[in-house]
Design a protein around this motif. Structure first.
Motif, PDB file in Angstrom:
ATOM      1  N   ARG A  37      40.469  27.071  41.226  1.00 19.30           N
ATOM      2  CA  ARG A  37      39.581  28.223  41.436  1.00 19.30           C
ATOM      3  C   ARG A  37      40.157  29.187  42.472  1.00 19.30           C
ATOM      4  O   ARG A  37      40.212  30.400  42.246  1.00 19.30           O
ATOM      5  N   LYS A  38      40.583  28.655  43.586  1.00 21.32           N
ATOM      6  CA  LYS A  38      41.109  29.512  44.661  1.00 21.32           C
ATOM      7  C   LYS A  38      42.377  30.245  44.219  1.00 21.32           C
ATOM      8  O   LYS A  38      42.559  31.437  44.508  1.00 21.32           O
ATOM      9  N   LYS A  39      43.263  29.540  43.515  1.00 20.21           N
ATOM     10  CA  LYS A  39      44.523  30.150  43.048  1.00 20.21           C
ATOM     11  C   LYS A  39      44.232  31.308  42.100  1.00 20.21           C
ATOM     12  O   LYS A  39      44.866  32.372  42.201  1.00 20.21           O
ATOM     13  N   THR A  51      44.888  35.602  43.081  1.00 21.73           N
ATOM     14  CA  THR A  51      45.914  36.392  42.391  1.00 21.73           C
ATOM     15  C   THR A  51      45.339  37.538  41.551  1.00 21.73           C
ATOM     16  O   THR A  51      46.063  38.140  40.765  1.00 21.73           O
ATOM     17  N   ASN A  52      44.046  37.840  41.715  1.00 28.20           N
ATOM     18  CA  ASN A  52      43.439  38.943  40.981  1.00 28.20           C
ATOM     19  C   ASN A  52      42.786  39.937  41.934  1.00 28.20           C
ATOM     20  O   ASN A  52      42.585  39.639  43.120  1.00 28.20           O
ATOM     21  N   ASP A  53      42.475  41.122  41.426  1.00 30.04           N
ATOM     22  CA  ASP A  53      41.911  42.181  42.266  1.00 30.04           C
ATOM     23  C   ASP A  53      40.390  42.160  42.308  1.00 30.04           C
ATOM     24  O   ASP A  53      39.786  42.571  43.303  1.00 30.04           O
ATOM     25  N   ILE A  54      39.782  41.715  41.227  1.00 29.19           N
ATOM     26  CA  ILE A  54      38.322  41.690  41.142  1.00 29.19           C
ATOM     27  C   ILE A  54      37.932  40.518  40.246  1.00 29.19           C
ATOM     28  O   ILE A  54      38.672  40.169  39.318  1.00 29.19           O
ATOM     29  N   VAL A  55      36.789  39.917  40.552  1.00 26.59           N
ATOM     30  CA  VAL A  55      36.346  38.733  39.823  1.00 26.59           C
ATOM     31  C   VAL A  55      35.014  39.019  39.148  1.00 26.59           C
ATOM     32  O   VAL A  55      34.092  39.559  39.766  1.00 26.59           O
ATOM     33  N   VAL A  56      34.921  38.667  37.872  1.00 28.42           N
ATOM     34  CA  VAL A  56      33.669  38.732  37.120  1.00 28.42           C
ATOM     35  C   VAL A  56      33.246  37.300  36.839  1.00 28.42           C
ATOM     36  O   VAL A  56      33.957  36.561  36.154  1.00 28.42           O
ATOM     37  N   SER A  57      32.113  36.905  37.385  1.00 27.47           N
ATOM     38  CA  SER A  57      31.634  35.539  37.165  1.00 27.47           C
ATOM     39  C   SER A  57      30.506  35.547  36.144  1.00 27.47           C
ATOM     40  O   SER A  57      29.445  36.124  36.381  1.00 27.47           O
ATOM     41  N   MET A  58      30.770  34.918  35.012  1.00 28.05           N
ATOM     42  CA  MET A  58      29.746  34.746  33.979  1.00 28.05           C
ATOM     43  C   MET A  58      29.334  33.285  33.878  1.00 28.05           C
ATOM     44  O   MET A  58      28.878  32.812  32.834  1.00 28.05           O
ATOM     45  N   CYS A  87      35.853  34.702  46.962  1.00 22.68           N
ATOM     46  CA  CYS A  87      36.047  36.165  46.915  1.00 22.68           C
ATOM     47  C   CYS A  87      35.981  36.759  48.319  1.00 22.68           C
ATOM     48  O   CYS A  87      36.757  37.657  48.663  1.00 22.68           O
ATOM     49  N   LEU A  88      35.067  36.257  49.109  1.00 22.54           N
ATOM     50  CA  LEU A  88      34.953  36.733  50.486  1.00 22.54           C
ATOM     51  C   LEU A  88      36.207  36.376  51.283  1.00 22.54           C
ATOM     52  O   LEU A  88      36.767  37.224  51.993  1.00 22.54           O
ATOM     53  N   PHE A  89      36.677  35.151  51.132  1.00 22.51           N
ATOM     54  CA  PHE A  89      37.856  34.690  51.885  1.00 22.51           C
ATOM     55  C   PHE A  89      39.098  35.473  51.501  1.00 22.51           C
ATOM     56  O   PHE A  89      39.881  35.902  52.369  1.00 22.51           O
ATOM     57  N   PHE A  90      39.290  35.683  50.181  1.00 21.08           N
ATOM     58  CA  PHE A  90      40.491  36.373  49.705  1.00 21.08           C
ATOM     59  C   PHE A  90      40.300  37.890  49.595  1.00 21.08           C
ATOM     60  O   PHE A  90      41.192  38.600  49.132  1.00 21.08           O
TER      61      PHE A  90
END
Length: 457
Positions: free
Chosen positions: A65-67, A71-78, A91-94
């Motif tokens: 999950r962390k990796k 390595t992405n700019d934005i996360v969409v969680s479905m 997301c907050l940490f990275f």
């Protein structure tokens, strides 16, 4: 420079979401990574797209999950709402933006200060309900306020139903989203709303007997039952002075009174396990909830217990679900009553391959302007294409995708944990949704106030 989007979870509501990202990949310089626990379920067409990567991702695997998030700019969680927090903390940490379609949980709301401090946007409730309902409501509420009006009444309903051409069962219903949420609807506390300045509460065991009825031109009559907590939107929408605030779920007329039979029997209970459920017949499952009788059949006991006449349409609805069949067996082992009921219902209410679903949304606004009272009714109906490209997937997925690209393009600039009630969010998204056939029709009607029909015994 390519902007990288991570989609976590590729369930039923993501078909239009994925299509949107891939269609915009070239013009918006996007690369989509889909992380799902079952990547084999994703179509070859999507996997082979040049702007898409598919990875196996178990959200409970911290390293994976962390990796992926790093390595992405934005996360969409479905993902299911209960799992968002794992993603949100990463997301907050990275320092990555986050978009979800789910209600803002208390835990995610508590991240607001930290999210703002890092200049991030955690956009939530940007799907259908919640989502399009927020945006369409706020657009009209703001327009009323802009001309000096005072909101007196706001009602909002949304329902995922089956399209008229595929409406072929007595319940006028098929599953268009998570069946578990349907079975558990309304549980967890009394429904709360305000009616003509008075607080009202409906306990779960009465929820489906207190319904409101309305008509949408071209689509007929519907009913609505109250959502769990309408009051929390008083402050969100700026409606602290409104006399009536009511949010509900839509069904075809007759659904709620029949569904209430399951509630009264206890079949929607999710708090205990039926130890020997696997291999039990549907008929024996029904009998678990009925009094013992050495002579009466299950049918007679049930009719007496729930006071159902033999010619009552509710009885025909129960029969249609094969509830009294001794040949049909339960597959789930050690299921709760709610889980077993869900299994039985899925056997009858799942969409066929070519079935189309239907989303219906309805708002009612009562307001006062220059001493006179007015009312606006607004509604939207969206019909799906098939079992995969459903109206549910369209109305949930497209706003999520549009908000994601708007955040990448810095068109949405307000930081923090939020929902889409600001003009910078709802105006462009509603305009773009219009081009996809998601349209609200507004009508000025005489002011009628609030009306819920009394409980029917």
């Amino acid at each position: 420079m390519t902007r990288n989007i991570l989609l976590v979870g590729a369930g039923k509501s993501t078909s239009y979401l994925i299509d949107y990202f891939l269609e915009k990949a070239s013009s918006e310089r996007l690369h989509l990574t889909i992380g799902d626990i079952n990547p084999n379920g994703i179509s070859t067409t999507i996997k082979n797209h040049s702007a898409c990567s598919v990875i196996a991702l178990d959200v409970f695997n911290d390293h994976e999950r962390k990796k992926a998030i790093e390595t992405n700019d934005i996360v969409v969680s479905m993902l299911p709402a209960r799992l968002h927090m794992k993603v949100a903390k990463d997301c907050l940490f990275f320092e990555k933006h986050l978009v979800t379609a789910s209600y803002v949980s208390k835990e995610i709301q508590e991240l607001d200060a930290a999210v703002k401090e890092k200049g991030l946007i955690f956009m939530n409730e940007i799907g259908l309900d919640p989502g399009i309902d927020h945006m369409s409501a706020m657009q009209i509420i703001d327009s009323i306020r802009d001309k000096g009006g005072k909101i007196l009444l706001f009602e909002s309903f949304c329902g995922g139903l089956v399209a008229p051409e595929n409406d072929n069962n007595l319940w006028n219903y098929k599953f268009t989203w998570n069946p578990r949420n349907v079975v558990l609807a309304g549980q967890g506390g009394a429904a709360k709303f305000i009616q003509e300045g008075t607080y009202k509460y409906i306990p779960y065991h009465k929820l489906f007997r207190r319904t409101e009825f309305f008509k949408i031109d071209g689509y007929g009559h519907f009913e609505g039952y109250a959502n769990r907590d309408s009051l929390k939107y008083r402050e969100v929408y700026g409606l602290n002075d409104a006399l009536t605030l009511y949010r509900g779920t839509m069904r075809r007329i007759g659904f709620s009174i029949a569904w209430d039979l399951f509630v009264q029997l206890g079949m929607t209970d999710d708090t205990y396990i039926i130890e020997d459920s696997k291999g039990m017949s549907y008929r024996d499952f029904v009998n678990l909830f009925l009094p013992y009788s050495p002579t009466d059949s299950i049918e007679i006991k049930l009719r007496h217990y729930l006071k159902i006449a033999q010619d009552d349409i509710k009885w025909l609805k129960l029969e249609e679900l094969n509830l009294f069949d001794f040949k049909r067996k339960i597959v789930r082992e050690k299921g709760t009553p709610a889980q077993i009921l869900q299994e039985i219902l899925e056997a009858s209410w799942s969409l066929s391959e070519d079935d189309k679903d239907m989303i219906v949304m309805y708002h009612k606004f009562g307001y006062e302007l220059h001493g006179k009272k007015y009312q606006i009714d607004a509604n939207s109906v969206v019909i799906g294409e098939n079992k995969t490209h459903t109206a549910m997937a369209k109305t949930v997925g497209l706003p999520v995708a549009m908000a994601t690209v708007a955040i990448l393009n810095e068109k949405i600039t307000s930081k923090g944990v939020q929902i889409p009630i600001q003009k910078e969010v709802y105006e462009p998204i509603l305009k773009e949704l219009h081009s996809y056939g998601v349209v609200f029709n507004e009508t000025e009607v005489p002011y009628l106030g609030y009306k819920v029909l009394p409980e029917t015994e």
